[in-house]
Design a protein around this motif. Structure first.
Motif, PDB file in Angstrom:
ATOM      1  N   VAL A 197      35.000 -64.279 -11.845  1.00  6.47           N
ATOM      2  CA  VAL A 197      34.791 -64.273 -10.393  1.00  6.47           C
ATOM      3  C   VAL A 197      35.000 -62.831  -9.949  1.00  6.47           C
ATOM      4  O   VAL A 197      36.122 -62.356  -9.880  1.00  6.47           O
ATOM      5  CB  VAL A 197      35.799 -65.180  -9.659  1.00  6.47           C
ATOM      6  N   GLU A 222      39.559 -73.036  -6.336  1.00  3.59           N
ATOM      7  CA  GLU A 222      38.878 -73.741  -5.248  1.00  3.59           C
ATOM      8  C   GLU A 222      39.846 -74.076  -4.115  1.00  3.59           C
ATOM      9  O   GLU A 222      39.487 -74.030  -2.945  1.00  3.59           O
ATOM     10  CB  GLU A 222      38.204 -75.013  -5.781  1.00  3.59           C
ATOM     11  N   ARG A 230      40.249 -70.957  -2.112  1.00  4.42           N
ATOM     12  CA  ARG A 230      39.080 -70.707  -1.274  1.00  4.42           C
ATOM     13  C   ARG A 230      39.089 -71.583  -0.033  1.00  4.42           C
ATOM     14  O   ARG A 230      38.662 -71.155   1.043  1.00  4.42           O
ATOM     15  CB  ARG A 230      37.793 -70.944  -2.078  1.00  4.42           C
ATOM     16  N   GLY A 284      28.096 -65.064 -11.500  1.00  2.19           N
ATOM     17  CA  GLY A 284      29.271 -65.076 -10.646  1.00  2.19           C
ATOM     18  C   GLY A 284      29.313 -63.989  -9.606  1.00  2.19           C
ATOM     19  O   GLY A 284      30.257 -63.930  -8.811  1.00  2.19           O
ATOM     20  N   CYS A 320      28.323 -61.733  -6.219  1.00  3.27           N
ATOM     21  CA  CYS A 320      28.072 -62.120  -4.828  1.00  3.27           C
ATOM     22  C   CYS A 320      26.632 -61.814  -4.430  1.00  3.27           C
ATOM     23  O   CYS A 320      26.003 -60.893  -4.951  1.00  3.27           O
ATOM     24  CB  CYS A 320      29.021 -61.366  -3.904  1.00  3.27           C
ATOM     25  N   SER A 375      29.598 -65.939  -1.747  1.00  2.00           N
ATOM     26  CA  SER A 375      30.089 -66.192  -3.095  1.00  2.00           C
ATOM     27  C   SER A 375      30.004 -67.685  -3.341  1.00  2.00           C
ATOM     28  O   SER A 375      30.597 -68.476  -2.612  1.00  2.00           O
ATOM     29  CB  SER A 375      31.540 -65.713  -3.237  1.00  2.00           C
ATOM     30  N   ARG A 376      29.225 -68.064  -4.350  1.00  2.00           N
ATOM     31  CA  ARG A 376      29.001 -69.487  -4.653  1.00  2.00           C
ATOM     32  C   ARG A 376      28.493 -70.248  -3.429  1.00  2.00           C
ATOM     33  O   ARG A 376      28.858 -71.393  -3.193  1.00  2.00           O
ATOM     34  CB  ARG A 376      30.279 -70.115  -5.192  1.00  2.00           C
ATOM     35  N   ASP A 385      29.177 -69.763  -0.284  1.00  2.00           N
ATOM     36  CA  ASP A 385      30.034 -69.680   0.902  1.00  2.00           C
ATOM     37  C   ASP A 385      30.044 -68.266   1.460  1.00  2.00           C
ATOM     38  O   ASP A 385      30.093 -67.284   0.707  1.00  2.00           O
ATOM     39  CB  ASP A 385      31.481 -70.063   0.554  1.00  2.00           C
TER      40      ASP A 385
END
Length: 267
Positions: free
Chosen positions: A20, A142, A145, A178, A180, A193-194, A196
């Protein structure tokens, strides 16, 4: 940048900045008075506290049992500004610091070892401070986050120039798994990121203004259930309200550090 490797389920899971990277991974506050800082944020944001491995001047803030931020009462001792600073995950703190300096940024502290990783406090070309972290991340990523700040926003003179600087330093929009994604949405540069939204960059801050609310800086937005209640609590505990609308308020804590509370509904 929390170093507790146990998740909320009690199992051990180590997630590092090699899987990440480029995304905000922690926020830290430099303050002068640890107890006063704890009292203020407990009243305003409902945080609880635990000790940190770095020593008596450091604390970890917990929201519903999840580590969400760090407090370092070293502003007076280390001659540092009282401020909230975001940290970004990088595979190598040394390489990120070198890239920042090659592109006109500066290194204020480090990179130095903070087992189990390395950290550096840097500033971009316009003087906005930020940090980088290499190593283990919050174990239950998670959960962090979900409990972490809603997002961070860079107020700067030129959003596109800033996006190029950070993109090159933090390897945004690369072909690495992974990384951004960077988009232009609603007049701002938006970092995802992912999927979000984790950061926004907007133009408009003045380069040499003496007021920290308008000179280039990263603003940390904490998601809260009741913006008005947080604003009242800030005033009641020695802080101040710089601006307020129905779903957002810019606050200053009793030590002078600025931050924003944003309604969960506005995330």
């Amino acid at each position: 940048m929390n170093h507790d490797s146990r998740t909320s389920s009690g199992t051990s899971e180590v997630i590092s900045t090699h899987s990440v990277f480029g995304a905000p991974c922690w926020v830290s506050l430099t303050s002068r008075d640890l107890q006063a800082t704890e009292d203020f944020y407990s009243a305003v944001l409902g945080w609880r506290w635990r000790s940190a491995k770095l020593g008596d001047h450091f604390r970890i803030a917990l929201a519903d049992g999840v580590p969400v931020a760090g407090i370092a009462a070293v502003a007076g001792m280390w001659q540092m500004a009282v401020a909230w600073t975001p940290y970004f995950a990088v595979p190598s703190a040394d390489e990120a610091a070198a890239r920042a300096q090659e592109r006109g940024g500066t290194a204020a502290v480090g990179p130095i070892s903070f087992p189990p990783g390395r950290a550096a406090l840097l500033a971009d070309r316009d003087g906005a401070p930020f940090g980088v972290w290499e190593g283990e991340l919050v174990a239950d990523w998670e959960a962090w986050r979900r409990s972490a700040p809603a997002f961070i926003r860079l107020h700067t003179r030129d959003a596109f120039d800033a996006a190029i600087f950070y993109g090159e330093v933090l390897e945004w929009a690369s072909d690495r798994p992974g990384c951004c994604e960077v988009h232009y949405e609603g007049g701002e540069v938006v970092l995802r990121s992912r999927g979000d939204v984790v950061a926004r960059i907007e133009s408009g801050a003045l380069g040499k203004a003496p007021d920290p609310t308008i000179r280039p800086h990263w603003q940390v937005h904490f998601a809260v259930a009741d913006v008005a209640a947080c604003a009242r609590a800030a005033e009641q505990h020695g802080g101040s309200v710089l601006s307020k609308v129905s779903d957002e308020a810019v606050l200053r804590d009793a030590d002078g550090a600025q931050f924003t509370v944003t309604s969960h509904r506005a995330r």
